[in-house]
Design a protein around this motif. Sequence first.
Motif, PDB file in Angstrom:
ATOM      1  N   VAL A   1       2.030  -2.871   3.261  1.00 25.94           N
ATOM      2  CA  VAL A   1       1.406  -1.596   3.586  1.00 25.94           C
ATOM      3  C   VAL A   1       0.943  -0.926   2.304  1.00 25.94           C
ATOM      4  O   VAL A   1       1.745  -0.628   1.418  1.00 25.94           O
ATOM      5  CB  VAL A   1       2.390  -0.662   4.328  1.00 25.94           C
ATOM      6  CG1 VAL A   1       1.716   0.667   4.630  1.00 25.94           C
ATOM      7  CG2 VAL A   1       2.889  -1.319   5.611  1.00 25.94           C
ATOM      8  N   GLU A   2      -0.383  -0.712   2.199  1.00 21.92           N
ATOM      9  CA  GLU A   2      -0.944  -0.065   1.015  1.00 21.92           C
ATOM     10  C   GLU A   2      -0.968   1.451   1.195  1.00 21.92           C
ATOM     11  O   GLU A   2      -1.038   1.969   2.316  1.00 21.92           O
ATOM     12  CB  GLU A   2      -2.385  -0.510   0.757  1.00 21.92           C
ATOM     13  CG  GLU A   2      -2.613  -1.984   0.573  1.00 21.92           C
ATOM     14  CD  GLU A   2      -3.102  -2.612   1.848  1.00 21.92           C
ATOM     15  OE1 GLU A   2      -3.714  -3.690   1.787  1.00 21.92           O
ATOM     16  OE2 GLU A   2      -2.855  -2.037   2.932  1.00 21.92           O
TER      17      GLU A   2
ATOM     18  N   ARG B   1      -3.419   5.291  -8.602  1.00 14.75           N
ATOM     19  CA  ARG B   1      -2.386   4.262  -8.497  1.00 14.75           C
ATOM     20  C   ARG B   1      -2.213   3.889  -7.034  1.00 14.75           C
ATOM     21  O   ARG B   1      -1.915   4.741  -6.191  1.00 14.75           O
ATOM     22  CB  ARG B   1      -1.049   4.731  -9.070  1.00 14.75           C
ATOM     23  CG  ARG B   1      -0.030   3.587  -9.136  1.00 14.75           C
ATOM     24  CD  ARG B   1       1.297   4.015  -9.746  1.00 14.75           C
ATOM     25  NE  ARG B   1       2.111   4.773  -8.816  1.00 14.75           N
ATOM     26  CZ  ARG B   1       3.427   4.953  -8.956  1.00 14.75           C
ATOM     27  NH1 ARG B   1       4.056   4.419 -10.000  1.00 14.75           N
ATOM     28  NH2 ARG B   1       4.095   5.665  -8.092  1.00 14.75           N
ATOM     29  N   LEU B   2      -2.419   2.609  -6.766  1.00 13.24           N
ATOM     30  CA  LEU B   2      -2.209   2.090  -5.421  1.00 13.24           C
ATOM     31  C   LEU B   2      -0.807   1.500  -5.324  1.00 13.24           C
ATOM     32  O   LEU B   2      -0.281   0.952  -6.288  1.00 13.24           O
ATOM     33  CB  LEU B   2      -3.240   1.009  -5.097  1.00 13.24           C
ATOM     34  CG  LEU B   2      -4.707   1.388  -5.275  1.00 13.24           C
ATOM     35  CD1 LEU B   2      -5.598   0.223  -4.849  1.00 13.24           C
ATOM     36  CD2 LEU B   2      -5.047   2.641  -4.500  1.00 13.24           C
ATOM     37  N   SER B   3      -0.231   1.611  -4.143  1.00  8.95           N
ATOM     38  CA  SER B   3       1.090   1.052  -3.885  1.00  8.95           C
ATOM     39  C   SER B   3       1.004   0.061  -2.737  1.00  8.95           C
ATOM     40  O   SER B   3       0.198   0.230  -1.814  1.00  8.95           O
ATOM     41  CB  SER B   3       2.081   2.158  -3.509  1.00  8.95           C
ATOM     42  OG  SER B   3       2.212   3.112  -4.526  1.00  8.95           O
ATOM     43  N   CYS B   4       1.852  -0.949  -2.794  1.00  4.42           N
ATOM     44  CA  CYS B   4       1.935  -1.942  -1.727  1.00  4.42           C
ATOM     45  C   CYS B   4       3.410  -2.175  -1.425  1.00  4.42           C
ATOM     46  O   CYS B   4       4.128  -2.773  -2.224  1.00  4.42           O
ATOM     47  CB  CYS B   4       1.264  -3.237  -2.153  1.00  4.42           C
ATOM     48  SG  CYS B   4       1.383  -4.575  -0.933  1.00  4.42           S
TER      49      CYS B   4
ATOM     50  N   SER C   1       2.098  -3.999 -11.484  1.00  8.72           N
ATOM     51  CA  SER C   1       3.523  -4.005 -11.794  1.00  8.72           C
ATOM     52  C   SER C   1       4.312  -4.049 -10.495  1.00  8.72           C
ATOM     53  O   SER C   1       3.768  -3.830  -9.411  1.00  8.72           O
ATOM     54  CB  SER C   1       3.904  -2.771 -12.608  1.00  8.72           C
ATOM     55  OG  SER C   1       3.662  -1.595 -11.863  1.00  8.72           O
ATOM     56  N   SER C   2       5.599  -4.313 -10.655  1.00 11.71           N
ATOM     57  CA  SER C   2       6.447  -4.491  -9.479  1.00 11.71           C
ATOM     58  C   SER C   2       7.755  -3.749  -9.686  1.00 11.71           C
ATOM     59  O   SER C   2       8.344  -3.839 -10.765  1.00 11.71           O
ATOM     60  CB  SER C   2       6.693  -5.990  -9.280  1.00 11.71           C
ATOM     61  OG  SER C   2       7.114  -6.281  -8.000  1.00 11.71           O
TER      62      SER C   2
ATOM     63  N   TYR D   1       2.599  -2.097  -7.565  1.00 18.39           N
ATOM     64  CA  TYR D   1       1.659  -1.030  -7.895  1.00 18.39           C
ATOM     65  C   TYR D   1       0.427  -1.607  -8.588  1.00 18.39           C
ATOM     66  O   TYR D   1       0.510  -2.601  -9.314  1.00 18.39           O
ATOM     67  CB  TYR D   1       2.313  -0.015  -8.824  1.00 18.39           C
ATOM     68  CG  TYR D   1       3.514   0.653  -8.234  1.00 18.39           C
ATOM     69  CD1 TYR D   1       4.797   0.240  -8.577  1.00 18.39           C
ATOM     70  CD2 TYR D   1       3.377   1.694  -7.323  1.00 18.39           C
ATOM     71  CE1 TYR D   1       5.919   0.855  -8.036  1.00 18.39           C
ATOM     72  CE2 TYR D   1       4.492   2.313  -6.764  1.00 18.39           C
ATOM     73  CZ  TYR D   1       5.751   1.882  -7.130  1.00 18.39           C
ATOM     74  OH  TYR D   1       6.853   2.483  -6.576  1.00 18.39           O
ATOM     75  N   LEU D   2      -0.691  -0.966  -8.389  1.00 22.59           N
ATOM     76  CA  LEU D   2      -1.898  -1.256  -9.148  1.00 22.59           C
ATOM     77  C   LEU D   2      -2.360   0.057  -9.765  1.00 22.59           C
ATOM     78  O   LEU D   2      -2.878   0.932  -9.066  1.00 22.59           O
ATOM     79  CB  LEU D   2      -2.993  -1.855  -8.261  1.00 22.59           C
ATOM     80  CG  LEU D   2      -4.263  -2.271  -9.008  1.00 22.59           C
ATOM     81  CD1 LEU D   2      -3.968  -3.474  -9.925  1.00 22.59           C
ATOM     82  CD2 LEU D   2      -5.388  -2.634  -8.037  1.00 22.59           C
TER      83      LEU D   2
END
Length: 130
Positions: A5-6, A19-22, A71-72, A80-81
Amino acid sequence: QVQLVESGGGLVQAGGSLRLSCLVSGDTFDNYAVGWFRQAPGKEREGVSCISNSDGETYYKSDVKGRFTVSSDISQNTVYLQMNFLKPEDPAIYYCAGPLSSYSGPYFCQMFWPNKADHWGQGTQVTVSS
């Protein structure tokens, strides 16, 4: 079943950051791998970045290298992006995606990204104003 889920997309001025999150669930996160992809209207989907949680290796599309950082966070099951210095050519729907299972995690980025992924998030829109 793996689910991704982004979140974190939005509108930003050129030169700005997002910053995107997944969030990943349903499998062993610390052995999983996550790729980031994007698709702009009328263009083919392209791979932006990939991270292999098993060894921390990261991969980038050439024109985002130095501007984007993947990163994770193992404790949050989240990848994250971080996107800095966003350009007018960066707007797209951004997706995170990964392999069928963590069994494939250690070699997903090297062997399958950016051409193939099995589980996909719903996507998040990134818009850059000039």
